[in-house]
Design a protein around this motif. Sequence first.
Motif, short mmCIF file in Angstrom:
data_model
loop_
_atom_site.label_atom_id
_atom_site.label_comp_id
_atom_site.label_asym_id
_atom_site.label_seq_id
_atom_site.Cartn_x
_atom_site.Cartn_y
_atom_site.Cartn_z
N TYR A 73 137.04 5.09 -53.36
CA TYR A 73 136.98 6.26 -54.23
C TYR A 73 136.30 5.91 -55.56
O TYR A 73 135.42 6.63 -56.02
CB TYR A 73 138.39 6.80 -54.48
CG TYR A 73 138.42 7.94 -55.47
CD1 TYR A 73 138.02 9.22 -55.11
CD2 TYR A 73 138.83 7.71 -56.79
CE1 TYR A 73 138.03 10.25 -56.02
CE2 TYR A 73 138.84 8.74 -57.71
CZ TYR A 73 138.44 10.01 -57.32
OH TYR A 73 138.45 11.03 -58.23
N MET A 74 136.71 4.79 -56.16
CA MET A 74 136.13 4.39 -57.44
C MET A 74 134.65 4.05 -57.29
O MET A 74 133.84 4.37 -58.18
CB MET A 74 136.90 3.20 -58.02
CG MET A 74 138.31 3.57 -58.45
SD MET A 74 139.28 2.16 -58.99
CE MET A 74 138.43 1.70 -60.48
N THR A 75 134.28 3.43 -56.17
CA THR A 75 132.87 3.14 -55.93
C THR A 75 132.07 4.43 -55.81
O THR A 75 130.97 4.55 -56.36
CB THR A 75 132.72 2.30 -54.65
OG1 THR A 75 133.45 1.09 -54.80
CG2 THR A 75 131.27 1.98 -54.36
N GLY A 76 132.60 5.42 -55.10
CA GLY A 76 131.92 6.71 -54.97
C GLY A 76 131.76 7.40 -56.31
O GLY A 76 130.69 7.96 -56.61
N GLN A 77 132.80 7.36 -57.15
CA GLN A 77 132.71 7.97 -58.48
C GLN A 77 131.66 7.26 -59.33
O GLN A 77 130.89 7.90 -60.05
CB GLN A 77 134.07 7.94 -59.18
CG GLN A 77 135.12 8.80 -58.52
CD GLN A 77 134.71 10.26 -58.48
OE1 GLN A 77 134.29 10.83 -59.48
NE2 GLN A 77 134.80 10.86 -57.30
N GLU A 78 131.62 5.93 -59.26
CA GLU A 78 130.61 5.18 -60.02
C GLU A 78 129.20 5.49 -59.52
O GLU A 78 128.27 5.60 -60.32
CB GLU A 78 130.89 3.68 -59.91
CG GLU A 78 129.92 2.81 -60.66
CD GLU A 78 129.93 3.01 -62.15
OE1 GLU A 78 128.92 2.68 -62.80
OE2 GLU A 78 130.94 3.51 -62.68
#
Length: 135
Positions: free
Chosen positions: A59-64
């Motif tokens: 999720y954090m990778t997608g947001q970044e």
Amino acid sequence: MGGPTKFGGAKVVGLTSKQEMPPPGGYPKVKSARYLPNRGPSGAALWLGSAFVVGVGFYMTGQENLRRNADKLEKRAARLSLYPFLQAEEDLKFLEREKSLLEEEADLMKGKKGWVVGDTIWNRKGVWTPPTNGV
């Protein structure tokens, strides 16, 4: 059972044997089972925890990635809006260089009869090609 006992073939008088018996109520139970204390979370808890950590990471990778793509789009839009101004500056620089080269050519070839300043010796009639003056 209280009679004489034989030891080594000789009779000993007055020696009697007595059977040992357990204490009243019996002996205490002997702990024969292995005592293994709980050594951490179960396998299912480890799997669920790992899946949660991996999910949060994705999720954090997608947001970044979304943020980085928005920054790239903004930078690309800024560059595209600046291109006409940068091209105009380069065109002015080119015209100034071309003018100075034509003046230099006119000065060098002033004694040559029939020489036209800015004309080329190559046959390029009707076709525009960028100048190849090494500038």
